[in-house]
Write a protein that holds these residues in place. Structure first.
Motif, short mmCIF file in Angstrom:
data_model
loop_
_atom_site.label_atom_id
_atom_site.label_comp_id
_atom_site.label_asym_id
_atom_site.label_seq_id
_atom_site.Cartn_x
_atom_site.Cartn_y
_atom_site.Cartn_z
N THR A 123 7.09 4.01 1.87
CA THR A 123 7.94 4.66 0.89
C THR A 123 9.39 4.38 1.23
OG1 THR A 123 8.51 6.74 -0.23
CG2 THR A 123 8.07 6.87 2.12
N GLY A 124 10.19 4.22 0.22
CA GLY A 124 11.61 4.02 0.44
C GLY A 124 12.32 5.34 0.58
N ILE A 125 13.41 5.33 1.32
CA ILE A 125 14.21 6.52 1.53
C ILE A 125 15.57 6.29 0.88
CG2 ILE A 125 15.06 8.19 3.20
CD1 ILE A 125 12.02 7.68 3.31
N VAL A 126 15.95 7.15 -0.05
CA VAL A 126 17.22 6.98 -0.76
C VAL A 126 18.14 8.15 -0.45
CG1 VAL A 126 16.25 5.58 -2.61
CG2 VAL A 126 16.25 8.07 -2.83
N ASP A 127 19.46 7.85 -0.46
CA ASP A 127 20.44 8.90 -0.23
C ASP A 127 20.79 9.59 -1.54
OD1 ASP A 127 22.16 7.21 -1.58
OD2 ASP A 127 23.28 6.61 0.20
N ARG A 130 20.97 5.09 -3.19
CA ARG A 130 20.94 3.84 -2.43
C ARG A 130 19.79 3.85 -1.44
NH1 ARG A 130 26.37 5.11 -3.11
NH2 ARG A 130 26.27 6.49 -1.30
N LEU A 131 19.15 2.69 -1.27
CA LEU A 131 18.05 2.57 -0.33
C LEU A 131 18.62 2.47 1.08
CD1 LEU A 131 14.89 2.16 -0.17
CD2 LEU A 131 15.39 -0.28 0.03
N ILE A 132 18.33 3.45 1.91
CA ILE A 132 18.89 3.45 3.26
C ILE A 132 17.83 3.26 4.34
CG2 ILE A 132 20.86 4.86 2.58
CD1 ILE A 132 19.39 7.27 3.88
N GLY A 133 16.55 3.31 3.94
CA GLY A 133 15.51 3.13 4.94
C GLY A 133 14.13 3.14 4.31
N PRO A 154 17.29 0.61 -5.22
CA PRO A 154 15.97 0.00 -5.49
C PRO A 154 15.70 -0.05 -6.99
CG PRO A 154 15.71 2.26 -4.74
CD PRO A 154 17.16 1.93 -4.59
N VAL A 155 15.27 -1.24 -7.46
CA VAL A 155 14.93 -1.41 -8.87
C VAL A 155 13.47 -1.81 -9.04
CG1 VAL A 155 17.27 -1.97 -9.60
CG2 VAL A 155 15.74 -3.80 -8.83
N GLY A 156 12.80 -2.08 -7.94
CA GLY A 156 11.40 -2.46 -8.01
C GLY A 156 10.79 -2.56 -6.65
N VAL A 157 9.46 -2.63 -6.62
CA VAL A 157 8.73 -2.80 -5.37
C VAL A 157 7.64 -3.84 -5.61
CG1 VAL A 157 7.11 -0.93 -5.90
CG2 VAL A 157 7.48 -1.60 -3.51
N ILE A 158 7.38 -4.66 -4.62
CA ILE A 158 6.38 -5.72 -4.76
C ILE A 158 5.53 -5.80 -3.51
CG2 ILE A 158 7.94 -7.53 -3.90
CD1 ILE A 158 6.63 -9.39 -6.03
N HIS A 159 4.23 -6.02 -3.69
CA HIS A 159 3.29 -6.13 -2.58
C HIS A 159 2.80 -7.57 -2.47
CE1 HIS A 159 -0.24 -5.41 -0.03
NE2 HIS A 159 0.34 -4.27 0.32
N LEU A 160 2.49 -7.97 -1.28
CA LEU A 160 1.98 -9.32 -1.02
C LEU A 160 0.78 -9.64 -1.91
CD1 LEU A 160 1.99 -11.88 0.86
CD2 LEU A 160 0.42 -10.63 2.34
N HIS A 161 -0.10 -8.70 -2.10
CA HIS A 161 -1.30 -8.95 -2.90
C HIS A 161 -0.98 -9.24 -4.35
CE1 HIS A 161 -3.86 -6.50 0.22
NE2 HIS A 161 -3.53 -7.70 0.64
N GLU A 162 0.08 -8.66 -4.87
CA GLU A 162 0.48 -8.89 -6.25
C GLU A 162 0.97 -10.33 -6.43
OE1 GLU A 162 1.86 -4.30 -7.16
OE2 GLU A 162 3.29 -5.74 -6.36
N ILE A 163 1.64 -10.85 -5.43
CA ILE A 163 2.11 -12.22 -5.49
C ILE A 163 0.92 -13.18 -5.45
CG2 ILE A 163 3.51 -13.99 -4.33
CD1 ILE A 163 5.24 -11.75 -3.22
#
Length: 332
Positions: free
Chosen positions: A246-250, A254-257, A317-326
């Motif tokens: 999971t992404g951590i946003v402030d 903004r994605l900070i971690g 963050p505007v999107g997320v992508i996984h290796l399997h999707e590629i």
């Protein structure tokens, strides 16, 4: 029987080697000719085509027999690289298809001898209506060569056919000249891989040109929690979104971690303590962008053993992508 088969195999190999040598000699002769008069005429041909294209004109390719087959490939290559082009069969042109040739077009005609009688009507048509005519031929004084505005005269070289009859070296040279025209035009027009994909959306080539933005998930599909969230909230987000992180946003979005499955396992190994995610998150994580080629990202993910990444714009963050999707998209 075994000896006879071996001798035939050796003869076939020798024929193949000689064919390559003869056709290579033809290409080398054409390369040398480009340093002289052929090169000057080539530049003139490219200028003529670009001028036609600036007026909305197309490249009309024509040719008979084997030259016609080569012409079809040239027309296809031109069209696939953004140069409006199509093939007109010379025999069909005499029965109405001359209507496909417009006043702003340019005709590219192929004939090794330059004397194919089927080209007579389309040649006459270009002369009558002042349609630029570019010839690819070995006959400068032939009917085609003498009528053309620009004759790209290729050196007369021996055919690889031992009888000197089947078009082999000649068609290889014609094809190479077509490739020269195609590459020159796309280079001058600064045709990019992204432009190329517009005309190649399918198959392996199309998948290689996919971008991250074409495959990523955005909006509520992204696993995100705030930097004020607790580990228990991160666990719920990771489990529900199934990206293994999971992404951590402030407060500014903004994605900070990020917090991954691995981070949670390490935290649990010390005994569960429902503390703020900011205490265990990986800061400044690796990210990508929507415009990155998926094939490029795949190579990076494999090299770094990463299974998922966020795509960001202006640190958000505007999107997320996984290796399997590629991989499912056929990118490899």
């Amino acid at each position: 029987m075994v000896l006879e088969t071996a001798l035939n195999a050796a003869s076939a190999l020798q024929a193949a080697q000689q064919t390559v040598e003869i056709e290579t000699a033809g290409l080398q002769a054409m390369r040398d000719a480009l340093d002289g008069e052929l090169g000057k005429r080539f530049e003139g041909a490219i200028s003529t085509i670009l001028d036609a294209q600036s007026k909305g004109g197309r490249i009309i390719v024509t040719g008979m027999g084997k030259s016609g087959h080569i012409g079809r490939k040239i027309a296809a290559s031109l069209a696939s690289t953004g140069a409006l082009s199509h093939f007109v069969h010379p025999a069909e042109a005499s029965h109405g298809d001359l209507g496909m040739v417009g006043g702003d077009d340019v005709v590219l005609a192929l004939s090794w001898s330059g004397e194919a009688p089927e080209l007579a009507d389309i040649i006459a048509y270009t002369r009558r209506f002042s349609v630029p005519l570019i010839a690819i031929t070995s006959g400068p004084k032939s009917a085609l060569g003498s009528a053309a505005d620009i004759a790209l005269v290729l050196p007369k070289m021996a055919e690889a056919c031992p009888n000197g009859l089947a078009p082999t070296t000649s068609t290889t040279m014609q094809l190479a000249m077509g490739d020269c025209i195609t590459v020159a035009l796309l280079s001058l027009r600064k045709f990019t891989a992204q432009d190329f994909r517009q005309f190649h959306p399918g198959g392996k080539l199309g998948s290689r040109l996919l971008k991250v933005g074409d495959l990523m998930h955005s909006g509520d599909a992204m696993p995100l929690v705030s930097d004020r969230s607790l580990l228990s909230e991160a666990i719920v987000e990771i489990s529900s979104k199934r990206y293994g992180m999971t992404g951590i946003v402030d407060a500014g979005g903004r994605l900070i971690g990020i917090v991954t499955d691995g981070d949670l396992r390490r935290a649990f190994s010390e005994g569960f303590n429902d503390r703020p995610v900011s205490e265990i998150m990986t800061r400044a994580p690796r990210v990508t962008t929507p415009d990155t080629l998926a094939s490029q990202l795949l190579a990076e993910m494999n090299a770094r053993s990463i299974t998922g990444l966020f795509a960001v714009e202006k640190e958000k963050p505007v999107g997320v992508i996984h290796l399997h999707e590629i991989l499912r998209a056929g990118v490899a």
